[in-house]
Every structure is written in C-alpha cells, then in structure tokens.
Design a protein around this motif. Structure first.
Motif, PDB file in Angstrom:
ATOM      1  N   PHE A 362      45.966 -19.179 -26.588  1.00 17.01           N
ATOM      2  CA  PHE A 362      45.359 -18.614 -25.377  1.00 17.01           C
ATOM      3  C   PHE A 362      45.513 -17.108 -25.516  1.00 17.01           C
ATOM      4  O   PHE A 362      46.626 -16.593 -25.434  1.00 17.01           O
ATOM      5  CB  PHE A 362      46.117 -19.147 -24.164  1.00 17.01           C
ATOM      6  CG  PHE A 362      45.605 -18.661 -22.830  1.00 17.01           C
ATOM      7  CD1 PHE A 362      44.254 -18.475 -22.601  1.00 17.01           C
ATOM      8  CD2 PHE A 362      46.487 -18.417 -21.789  1.00 17.01           C
ATOM      9  CE1 PHE A 362      43.798 -18.049 -21.361  1.00 17.01           C
ATOM     10  CE2 PHE A 362      46.034 -17.989 -20.538  1.00 17.01           C
ATOM     11  CZ  PHE A 362      44.686 -17.808 -20.340  1.00 17.01           C
ATOM     12  N   HIS A 363      44.416 -16.425 -25.778  1.00 15.49           N
ATOM     13  CA  HIS A 363      44.533 -15.021 -26.138  1.00 15.49           C
ATOM     14  C   HIS A 363      43.267 -14.278 -25.728  1.00 15.49           C
ATOM     15  O   HIS A 363      42.162 -14.799 -25.832  1.00 15.49           O
ATOM     16  CB  HIS A 363      44.760 -14.923 -27.654  1.00 15.49           C
ATOM     17  CG  HIS A 363      44.619 -13.532 -28.211  1.00 15.49           C
ATOM     18  ND1 HIS A 363      45.471 -12.522 -27.871  1.00 15.49           N
ATOM     19  CD2 HIS A 363      43.727 -13.013 -29.092  1.00 15.49           C
ATOM     20  CE1 HIS A 363      45.095 -11.415 -28.510  1.00 15.49           C
ATOM     21  NE2 HIS A 363      44.043 -11.689 -29.245  1.00 15.49           N
ATOM     22  N   ASP A 364      43.448 -13.070 -25.256  1.00 13.04           N
ATOM     23  CA  ASP A 364      42.326 -12.218 -24.891  1.00 13.04           C
ATOM     24  C   ASP A 364      42.116 -11.218 -26.020  1.00 13.04           C
ATOM     25  O   ASP A 364      43.032 -10.479 -26.378  1.00 13.04           O
ATOM     26  CB  ASP A 364      42.663 -11.506 -23.581  1.00 13.04           C
ATOM     27  CG  ASP A 364      41.479 -10.723 -23.038  1.00 13.04           C
ATOM     28  OD1 ASP A 364      40.624 -10.335 -23.849  1.00 13.04           O
ATOM     29  OD2 ASP A 364      41.427 -10.511 -21.820  1.00 13.04           O
ATOM     30  N   HIS A 367      43.403  -7.705 -26.002  1.00 13.27           N
ATOM     31  CA  HIS A 367      44.839  -7.421 -26.044  1.00 13.27           C
ATOM     32  C   HIS A 367      45.317  -7.349 -27.488  1.00 13.27           C
ATOM     33  O   HIS A 367      44.651  -7.858 -28.392  1.00 13.27           O
ATOM     34  CB  HIS A 367      45.605  -8.537 -25.314  1.00 13.27           C
ATOM     35  CG  HIS A 367      45.348  -8.550 -23.836  1.00 13.27           C
ATOM     36  ND1 HIS A 367      45.747  -9.578 -23.030  1.00 13.27           N
ATOM     37  CD2 HIS A 367      44.722  -7.673 -23.032  1.00 13.27           C
ATOM     38  CE1 HIS A 367      45.389  -9.331 -21.788  1.00 13.27           C
ATOM     39  NE2 HIS A 367      44.759  -8.180 -21.758  1.00 13.27           N
TER      40      HIS A 367
ATOM     41  N   MET B   1      48.989 -16.501 -27.096  1.00 16.21           N
ATOM     42  CA  MET B   1      50.059 -17.471 -27.012  1.00 16.21           C
ATOM     43  C   MET B   1      49.542 -18.868 -27.319  1.00 16.21           C
ATOM     44  O   MET B   1      48.481 -19.265 -26.867  1.00 16.21           O
ATOM     45  CB  MET B   1      50.637 -17.450 -25.605  1.00 16.21           C
ATOM     46  CG  MET B   1      51.681 -18.494 -25.450  1.00 16.21           C
ATOM     47  SD  MET B   1      52.838 -18.073 -24.217  1.00 16.21           S
ATOM     48  CE  MET B   1      52.607 -19.452 -23.170  1.00 16.21           C
ATOM     49  N   ARG B   2      50.334 -19.590 -28.114  1.00 21.05           N
ATOM     50  CA  ARG B   2      49.916 -20.905 -28.553  1.00 21.05           C
ATOM     51  C   ARG B   2      49.695 -21.837 -27.350  1.00 21.05           C
ATOM     52  O   ARG B   2      50.507 -21.894 -26.440  1.00 21.05           O
ATOM     53  CB  ARG B   2      50.991 -21.475 -29.466  1.00 21.05           C
ATOM     54  CG  ARG B   2      50.497 -22.621 -30.261  1.00 21.05           C
ATOM     55  CD  ARG B   2      51.455 -22.958 -31.360  1.00 21.05           C
ATOM     56  NE  ARG B   2      50.984 -24.179 -31.971  1.00 21.05           N
ATOM     57  CZ  ARG B   2      51.139 -24.495 -33.235  1.00 21.05           C
ATOM     58  NH1 ARG B   2      51.803 -23.689 -34.021  1.00 21.05           N
ATOM     59  NH2 ARG B   2      50.667 -25.619 -33.706  1.00 21.05           N
ATOM     60  N   VAL B   3      48.585 -22.551 -27.375  1.00 24.72           N
ATOM     61  CA  VAL B   3      48.191 -23.384 -26.236  1.00 24.72           C
ATOM     62  C   VAL B   3      49.271 -24.397 -25.874  1.00 24.72           C
ATOM     63  O   VAL B   3      49.544 -24.639 -24.697  1.00 24.72           O
ATOM     64  CB  VAL B   3      46.893 -24.140 -26.589  1.00 24.72           C
ATOM     65  CG1 VAL B   3      46.476 -25.007 -25.449  1.00 24.72           C
ATOM     66  CG2 VAL B   3      45.809 -23.176 -26.949  1.00 24.72           C
ATOM     67  N   ILE B   6      51.987 -23.499 -23.217  1.00 22.66           N
ATOM     68  CA  ILE B   6      51.684 -23.137 -21.833  1.00 22.66           C
ATOM     69  C   ILE B   6      52.197 -24.184 -20.845  1.00 22.66           C
ATOM     70  O   ILE B   6      52.945 -23.888 -19.921  1.00 22.66           O
ATOM     71  CB  ILE B   6      50.163 -22.924 -21.652  1.00 22.66           C
ATOM     72  CG1 ILE B   6      49.708 -21.765 -22.542  1.00 22.66           C
ATOM     73  CG2 ILE B   6      49.826 -22.644 -20.204  1.00 22.66           C
ATOM     74  CD1 ILE B   6      48.222 -21.539 -22.542  1.00 22.66           C
ATOM     75  N   LEU B  32      46.243 -13.664 -18.573  1.00 27.37           N
ATOM     76  CA  LEU B  32      46.885 -12.946 -19.669  1.00 27.37           C
ATOM     77  C   LEU B  32      46.965 -11.469 -19.325  1.00 27.37           C
ATOM     78  O   LEU B  32      46.101 -10.930 -18.659  1.00 27.37           O
ATOM     79  CB  LEU B  32      46.065 -13.096 -20.943  1.00 27.37           C
ATOM     80  CG  LEU B  32      46.025 -14.483 -21.571  1.00 27.37           C
ATOM     81  CD1 LEU B  32      44.948 -14.540 -22.619  1.00 27.37           C
ATOM     82  CD2 LEU B  32      47.374 -14.824 -22.172  1.00 27.37           C
ATOM     83  N   SER B  34      48.436  -7.543 -20.990  1.00 24.60           N
ATOM     84  CA  SER B  34      49.101  -6.887 -22.108  1.00 24.60           C
ATOM     85  C   SER B  34      49.681  -5.547 -21.723  1.00 24.60           C
ATOM     86  O   SER B  34      50.500  -4.992 -22.432  1.00 24.60           O
ATOM     87  CB  SER B  34      48.141  -6.717 -23.272  1.00 24.60           C
ATOM     88  OG  SER B  34      47.341  -5.589 -23.056  1.00 24.60           O
ATOM     89  N   GLU B 131      51.215  -9.879 -25.849  1.00 26.55           N
ATOM     90  CA  GLU B 131      50.373 -10.312 -24.756  1.00 26.55           C
ATOM     91  C   GLU B 131      51.182 -11.354 -23.982  1.00 26.55           C
ATOM     92  O   GLU B 131      51.785 -12.243 -24.571  1.00 26.55           O
ATOM     93  CB  GLU B 131      49.136 -10.945 -25.378  1.00 26.55           C
ATOM     94  CG  GLU B 131      48.130 -11.433 -24.390  1.00 26.55           C
ATOM     95  CD  GLU B 131      46.975 -12.096 -25.130  1.00 26.55           C
ATOM     96  OE1 GLU B 131      47.231 -12.876 -26.056  1.00 26.55           O
ATOM     97  OE2 GLU B 131      45.828 -11.827 -24.773  1.00 26.55           O
TER      98      GLU B 131
END
Lengths: 435, 154
Positions: A362-364, A367, B1-3, B6, B32, B34, B131
């Motif tokens: 899950f990443h934008d 960023h 971040m690894r799913v 979460i 998210l 940063s 992040e």
C-alpha cells in the motif's frame, strides 16, 4: 457607538447586498450565452466592420481598425473561445466592445451587446471548476441578475498576460504555444488551442494531465473524437465527466485490469534482456495485481534461470488489499498458465511459488520509496494521471532507480523523449532502455 | 507498506481499545502520509526490528490520554503523572504485541522494542524517507491516531 446606531448598521448590512451597487458591467452574448466585462475596462461600444486583415496573425485576430485616428487590434472572442460564430458578409457591421487595459486599447467582436448591469460585487460567485466553452482561468466569476446568469470575463487575464505583452500571447506563454504548434498537425492552426482546452478539461474531470508524455495521444485522439462527435451532431468540447471518461477510454493500454496474453508476454520478453542473476522489478500502480502476476509469469516463462522479485504497489487500499489473494475466473486464465495456479476454497488463485516473488504494498507513488535499484520498472498508465509537477518528480525518481541498461515500460499511449532513455518498444509495448 | 501488515494492526487496535475501554470504538479511513508529522501531545513509540524495520506511533492529546488512563485504572486521573504515562505505554505495548502475534501467525517474524513515551507541546516526528500508514481510531474519550511506518529490508 450607541446601541441604536449599531442596530441601524446591522439592518443596513442585511439589506446591503440587495441595494448596494458597486460593480457594473457591460453585458453581451456569445453563442447565445450571457457574458459580462467590468465597465471600468470598457472604453466604449460601437459598430464597425470591414477590418484590415493583418497577415500571419492567430485566427482570432480579425484585423485592425481605425478608431478616430488610433489603430487598434480587433479580436473575435467567439473564435478565440471556439464558439460558433455566424459568418457575416464582409460589408456588414459587427458589434464591438472597445477595451482599455493598462497599456493597450483593443476591440473585441461579440454577438450582441445588451446593456449595463449593476449589482453588489459580493454577489459575484467564483466560477465552477468547469465551464465547457471558456477556460476557467479567464473567468472572474458568475453573477445572477434578473433571472439571467452572467459569466464575467477577466479581460486582463485574457489579453494582458504576460506583463505588457499585448495580444501576441493571450492564451499561452510563448514557449508553451511553440511546443503545441509542434504537436499539432501542420495546416491545422486551431488545433493547439483546442488541445489546450481539452487538456485542461481532462485534468478537471478525469484527473488526467496532459504533458509531453501523452500529448501525441491526446492530439490524435482529439482528431478522432471531433469526427465521431460531429457524426453524432455534437460539439467536441468535453462538458461532463462521462464525456471525459469516454474520451479517455481509448487511452488504456491493452490488457489493462486483466491478465496479459501469452502472445503479449512473448512480445515483451523479446525486447527485454537482463545481465543480473536476480532481477528487481518495480511495478507501481499495479491495481488489483493482474499486471504483477502477468510479469511473474513472464519471468517464469522467458527468464526461467533467473531469480526475480516484483515490488508492486498501489494507493487504492481496496484494490491492493485483494491483490495478494486475487481470485481468477476459469475463463480468464489461459490453459498454458494453469501450471501457475491452484484451486482454493474461494476459487482459482496463483500458487504460492509464484506469489513468493511478489510483494504487494500500500504505497503512494508521490511518497518516498525505500527501493534502491531496479532492473525493470513497469509503470503503465499511471504517470499520466499525476499532476504535471508530480509527473516530473516521479520520472526523476524512475531515472534514479532504474540501473543503466535497465528498462522502463510505459503505457502503450505514453511516450518519453529524453536523452537518457532509448526507445526499444514495438506497437504494443512502449519500452525504453536506460543508456 | 506491505498489504499483509495492514489488517493485523487495524484489528489489534480495534480489539484492544474495545476491550480495555469497554465501549464502542470507530475506525476512520486509512490513509498514507509521508510528511513530517506534528504530535498531538502524548505519543507512545514502539520500535520493530527483524525481517522488517520501522515503528508504530500512538498519538493523542493530553485530555484523551488522561481519560483513557482513568478508564483503564478505574480512578479519576487529572494530570499526566507516572501512572498515566505507564498506562499509555502499556496500551501501546498491548496493541503492538497483538498485531505482531497476528503477523507471526501469518509467517512474518519480527521483534518489538519496549515502548517509549513522549509528552510535550509543539513536537514533530520526522522519519527520513518513510511512508506511514495512518489508522485513526475514534473513541468516546477522544481520538487516537496510530501511525505505522514499517518497511521490508530490501
């Protein structure tokens, strides 16, 4: 101040917006719609015709006119804003509003000039993000008066910018204009203007941002779009979100949002080559993961001796959450791909051997990213949907992360022109190799 | 971040808060972030090490911290004293530990550091190039933001 006075003041304030008139404008029509220009900018109104044509000027410049000894340029607002204008014969008189801007007097041709309208300046409302015909930058606001809605044009912005440069560059900064002329087909001088309008409309409706990356596509799509809209008797301007979506439908690369075909994989594998024994792949904007799994199959098939790791990410939480355990329909999976899948209690899935090569995050993309160096970046139809400044940032990041000799796969309709990147793609795959 | 990370954090936060506060807790939308982050007043940090590295930050204002500590200790606390600090640290520990236990079950192994508690006004937390996932939790005593920044050693 004594109490009665305060109350009086209060009462005044309440009725103020009904009675106070501190803004007057000349109202006129363009293609049947009502517009206004601040009366302080207007020198006079008159009828004139038979203007002296000046060669090599933009099409919206009708020519020059002699205003009691002063030579002033005459601009046709309808042409400038791509609105239909009735063609009058040469001798007939046009309605002209003469504007006095800081350093410039010029005349604009409009359909009909109506009257002077006065109202309180606070009743002017900011323009809605999208006005189909006229670019929002050129609108001061909207006001309702006597049941009619007037769009107030910001003539300083239209004719004034950049500072003290008269109508030479009313719609774009000179260097931008030059770029767009290049992008347009020769012999179609109106295209850059259309292109700019459509580009900005797409940004507002479709979150799609036109930059050199995709301008060729937008430009050729526009030609096609105009044809198909004309056949349906519609104007080419995009005025609603569905229209923008329809325009962008053709943008998606083949096999978006589903598994690639064996044929597509083989065609891409022919382009790629890796020296390293273990290949790192970066796949931002992977959506529900079809693209990442297809890439894994590509490595299993075409680079079977090599190790590989695919770092896939997306900023849509819902999509990316389903990616690690993507359920496939039987019909989606080619027979020869069955060896990579297993039956689970929810349906067909990719097997854990293949999954072990992929990390979904899950990443934008805007960023920072901890990835160091990658051999292959697959970023299809992602960058075009970022803001132009972010597009640049992400492209720089990609340039930093991809090793020399590594590859970048863009969307089929995205193009990159950069000395560091050598195009090596074919008609399906837009691939670039880093020099 | 690894799913895969979460859900354990979100579930652990929800379970632990519901249990210790014995009340309804609502989860806000995950997002998210940063940029550098201002701290609301009381922050508990738990570090993670092992196959992954990172930290989990529990951020709330002083009133919320005191109210939560009051409920957990079943007595009225009116200032940020040692008891409040110890209680909030423990809460952070409980949530992180439960999340890590869930992750162990899924096959991800990493260790925790003891929680550190930071209080004060106008503070900011800056992580270089990380992040963070923000999990906002709304409780009747105020809101708690759980800020998870974890990354795989690549």
């Amino acid at each position: 101040m004594s109490t009665p006075n305060i109350e009086l003041a209060k009462g005044l304030k309440e009725t103020e917006h009904l009675t106070k008139v501190d803004f007057k404008m000349i109202s006129f029509t363009l293609a049947g719609k009502d517009y206004g220009i601040d009366i302080l900018k207007v020198k006079e109104i008159r009828k004139a015709g038979n203007f002296t044509k000046v060669p090599n000027t933009p099409i919206y410049v009708r020519g020059v006119d002699n205003l009691r000894g002063d030579i002033i340029p005459i601009i046709d607002l309808r042409t400038m804003f791509n609105l239909p204008a009735e063609t009058k014969d040469k001798e007939s008189q046009e309605n002209i509003v003469i504007l006095r801007l800081d350093s410039l007097v010029l005349g604009v041709v409009v359909d009909t000039i109506e009257k002077v309208v006065g109202f309180a300046s606070e009743s002017i409302q900011p323009p809605h993000p999208i006005f189909g015909d006229i670019n929002i930058k050129y609108i001061n606001g909207v006001v309702e008066n006597a049941g009619r809605l007037y769009i107030i044009l910001d003539v300083d912005r239209i004719f004034g910018e950049p500072e003290d440069v008269p109508e030479a560059a009313p719609l774009a900064k000179p260097e931008q204009a030059a770029e767009e002329v290049e992008a347009a087909a020769p012999g179609e001088p109106e295209l850059p203007l259309d292109l700019k309008f459509v580009g900005e409309t797409l940004a507002a409706f479709g979150q799609f941002h036109m930059t050199p990356l995709n301008r060729d596509w937008v430009s050729s799509r526009l030609v096609e779009w105009k044809k198909s809209r004309k056949a349906r008797g519609l104007d080419f301007q995009l005025t609603q979100k569905d229209e923008a979506d329809e325009f962008l439908d053709a943008f998606d690369s083949p096999h978006s949002g589903r598994l690639w075909t064996t044929e597509a994989i083989e065609s891409l594998a022919k382009i790629l080559s890796f020296d390293a024994s273990s290949v790192v792949v970066w796949n931002p904007g992977c959506g529900r993961g079809y693209e990442s799994y297809s890439l894994a199959v590509l490595f299993e098939r075409s680079f079977s001796g090599k190790g590989y790791k695919i770092w896939a990410s997306d900023n849509d939480l819902l999509n990316i959450s389903t990616a690690p355990s993507l359920i496939l329909e039987d019909s989606e999976v080619e027979k020869s791909w069955r060896e990579f899948t297993v039956e689970s209690k929810n349906g067909l899935q990719f097997g854990s051997d293949l999954k072990a090569h992929i990390v979904f995050e899950f990443h934008d993309l805007n960023h920072p990213n901890p990835l160091a160096e990658v051999h292959l970046a697959v970023v299809r139809d992602v960058i075009s949907f970022l803001k132009p400044s972010d597009q640049e940032k992400v492209m720089t990041e990609i340039s930093e992360k991809v090793r020399p000799g590594g590859f970048l796969v863009l969307g089929t309709n995205e193009r990159l022109e950069h000395p560091e990147w050598k195009p090596v793609g074919n008609e399906i795959w837009s691939v670039y190799q880093k020099i | 971040m690894r799913v895969e990370y979460i859900n354990p954090f979100v579930e652990a936060a929800y379970n632990v808060l519901t249990e210790v506060l014995a009340t309804d807790v609502k989860r806000g939308n995950l997002f998210l972030k940063s940029a550098t982050k201002p701290v609301m007043g009381v922050a508990a940090i738990v570090g993670l090490a092992g196959e992954v590295e990172g930290r989990v930050l529990f951020d709330m204002n002083k009133q919320t911290a005191m109210k939560i500590a009051s409920v957990m200790n079943m007595e009225e606390l009116t200032e940020i004293d040692d008891l409040v600090k110890a209680t909030i640290s423990e809460l952070a520990n409980m949530i992180t530990a439960q999340a890590v236990t869930k992750l162990h079950e899924l096959g991800f192994k990493f260790d925790l550091t003891p929680p550190a508690l930071i209080t004060g006004e106008n503070m900011e937390i800056s992580d270089q190039e990380v992040e963070a996932l923000i999990v906002p939790m709304d409780t009747p005593h105020g809101s708690i933001e759980i800020n998870v920044a974890v990354r795989e050693r690549s």
